[in-house]
Design an enzyme around this catalytic site. Structure first.
Site, short mmCIF file in Angstrom:
data_model
loop_
_atom_site.label_atom_id
_atom_site.label_comp_id
_atom_site.label_asym_id
_atom_site.label_seq_id
_atom_site.Cartn_x
_atom_site.Cartn_y
_atom_site.Cartn_z
N CYS A 117 0.85 -1.10 0.00
CA CYS A 117 -0.05 0.09 0.15
C CYS A 117 0.74 1.22 0.07
CB CYS A 117 -0.98 0.09 0.98
SG CYS A 117 -2.26 1.18 0.93
N CYS A 119 -0.03 4.15 1.80
CA CYS A 119 -0.20 5.17 2.97
C CYS A 119 0.61 5.28 4.08
CB CYS A 119 -1.65 4.74 3.58
SG CYS A 119 -1.73 2.96 3.94
N CYS A 127 -3.88 5.99 0.63
CA CYS A 127 -3.36 4.87 -0.04
C CYS A 127 -3.10 4.93 -1.66
CB CYS A 127 -4.49 3.72 0.17
SG CYS A 127 -4.66 3.57 1.81
N LYS A 192 -12.38 -4.93 2.48
CA LYS A 192 -11.97 -3.80 3.46
C LYS A 192 -12.98 -3.03 3.66
CE LYS A 192 -7.76 -1.54 4.86
NZ LYS A 192 -6.34 -1.25 4.40
N ARG A 202 -3.08 3.22 13.11
CA ARG A 202 -2.50 4.59 12.45
C ARG A 202 -1.46 5.03 13.13
NH1 ARG A 202 -8.39 6.13 9.93
NH2 ARG A 202 -8.32 4.39 8.69
N ARG A 214 -11.07 7.84 4.25
CA ARG A 214 -10.77 6.69 2.92
C ARG A 214 -12.01 6.13 2.42
NH1 ARG A 214 -5.91 4.83 6.57
NH2 ARG A 214 -4.12 6.02 5.63
N GLU A 230 -16.51 -7.69 -4.58
CA GLU A 230 -15.23 -7.47 -4.55
C GLU A 230 -14.57 -8.81 -4.34
OE1 GLU A 230 -13.21 -4.81 -4.57
OE2 GLU A 230 -14.45 -2.97 -4.11
N LYS A 245 -11.62 -7.58 6.36
CA LYS A 245 -11.40 -6.89 7.41
C LYS A 245 -12.17 -5.57 7.62
CE LYS A 245 -6.98 -3.94 8.15
NZ LYS A 245 -5.85 -3.21 7.84
N SER A 271 -6.31 -3.83 14.94
CA SER A 271 -5.63 -3.20 16.02
C SER A 271 -6.94 -2.88 17.15
CB SER A 271 -4.89 -2.04 15.70
OG SER A 271 -5.57 -1.06 14.75
N TYR A 310 -2.84 -9.85 16.22
CA TYR A 310 -1.90 -9.18 17.22
C TYR A 310 -1.76 -10.10 18.40
CZ TYR A 310 -2.30 -5.26 13.96
OH TYR A 310 -2.29 -4.71 12.95
ZN LIG Z 1 -3.25 2.02 2.92
#
Ligand SMILES: [Zn+2]
Length: 323
Positions: A117, A119, A127, A192, A202, A214, A230, A245, A271, A310
């Protein structure tokens, strides 16, 4: 009463025998943040227990994950400098490129996936490329493809485009094939959603957009049919694995995409899902370990074959290695 479902819940051993969903250490992909520099292991405040590593220190972490039986990692890069087009994202001496080489040298068998990506590498934090204040789809594709090829060149097993530009899987597949990387796979972030649950990431990846949001490229949370569209498009374009996601607030989407698709399905336990449990645990509001295992089991039960989380290391410690 003839039928008593409680008979099957009577002892721990019986419950274990009739369990319908089993988490395995092999389900997990551990996300790692790689920073420019040396000897770095900086804690991420909104994600207790997670760190930003440099390409040298990440080796130790990867060795530990591998020794626990975790089969794969996904890398995110924090470059030394950012610019308008994210040119450090395809640099030969870029932060992710160096980390992939180092990992492949020390732990060659672990499956290395790289996030693709712009970003994290653009000064505006979006992005894609900006033209007239808009995120311009088509000029972005070439840059993503260049980044993906640079990852394949250093040994990435899979590249994982997360940008949500239209046509990026096809553009990346074509570029990889042209450079003779036919065996490098694509794990696409096919489904996503734009989400508040990405908040702590972030900070971790220093990738907050400097203007706007976004919503013009990531999916709108109320939509289901669009998720199937998608997933279908990325499949036709050559994705090997597709992803949904976030995970926990989108279990219905995981379930629908699982029924719809023939590809392996990954889900990203993001996250914010991690941070919520950590924060509640730190306040003594819930049992963090139990909440973690329940959440991960629910993601698998919904239909995810692979879970980016995580919690990968903590969960692996609680699971017995497969015989
Ligand atoms: Zn991105």
């Amino acid at each position: 009463m003839i039928i008593r479902p409680r008979r099957l819940r009577r002892t721990a051993t019986i419950r274990e025998m009739v369990k319908e969903t089993r988490l395995s250490i092999k389900d997990f992909i551990a996300p790692l943040f790689i920073k420019h520099g040396q000897g770095i292991k900086d804690p991420i405040s909104a994600m207790p227990g997670q760190y930003q590593f440099s390409a040298d220190t990440v080796i130790e972490e990867v060795q530990e994950l591998w020794s626990l039986g975790i089969p794969s990692v996904i890398l995110f890069g924090l470059p030394d400098k950012k610019d308008e087009v994210g040119s450090r994202s395809w640099a030969e001496d870029g932060v992710v490129q160096r980390a992939v080489s180092a990992i492949k040298e020390k732990v060659p068998e672990i499956v290395v996936i790289t996030d693709v990506c712009l970003c994290e590498y653009t000064d505006h934090g979006h992005c894609g490329v900006i033209r007239n204040g808009q995120i311009d789809n088509d000029p972005t594709l070439e840059l993503l493809a260049r980044q993906a090829v640079s990852h394949a060149k250093v040994g990435a097993d899979f590249v994982a485009p997360s940008d949500m530009m239209d046509g990026r899987v096809a553009a990346i597949r074509k570029a990889l094939d042209e450079e003779s990387y036919q065996n490098t796979g694509i794990l696409s972030y096919a489904v996503k959603y734009t989400s508040a649950f990405y908040g702590p990431f972030r900070e971790a990846a220093d990738s907050a957009p400097q203007f706007g949001d976004r919503a013009s490229y990531q999916m709108d949370p109320p939509n289901v049919l669009e998720a199937l569209k998608e997933a279908e498009l990325d499949t036709e374009e050559g994705a090997d694995i597709i992803m949904v996601k976030p995970a926990m607030p989108y279990l219905d989407i995981i379930s629908r995409v699982r029924e719809f698709s023939l590809l392996p399905l990954a889900a990203y336990n993001v996250s914010g899902e991690y941070a919520m449990i950590k924060a509640a645990e730190m306040n003594g509001w819930l049992d963090g370990n139990k909440a973690m295992m329940e959440m991960l089991t629910a993601i698998k039960r919904a239909g995810a074959d692979l879970i980016l989380s995580y919690f990968a290391k903590e969960a692996a410690r609680k699971l017995t290695p497969d015989c």
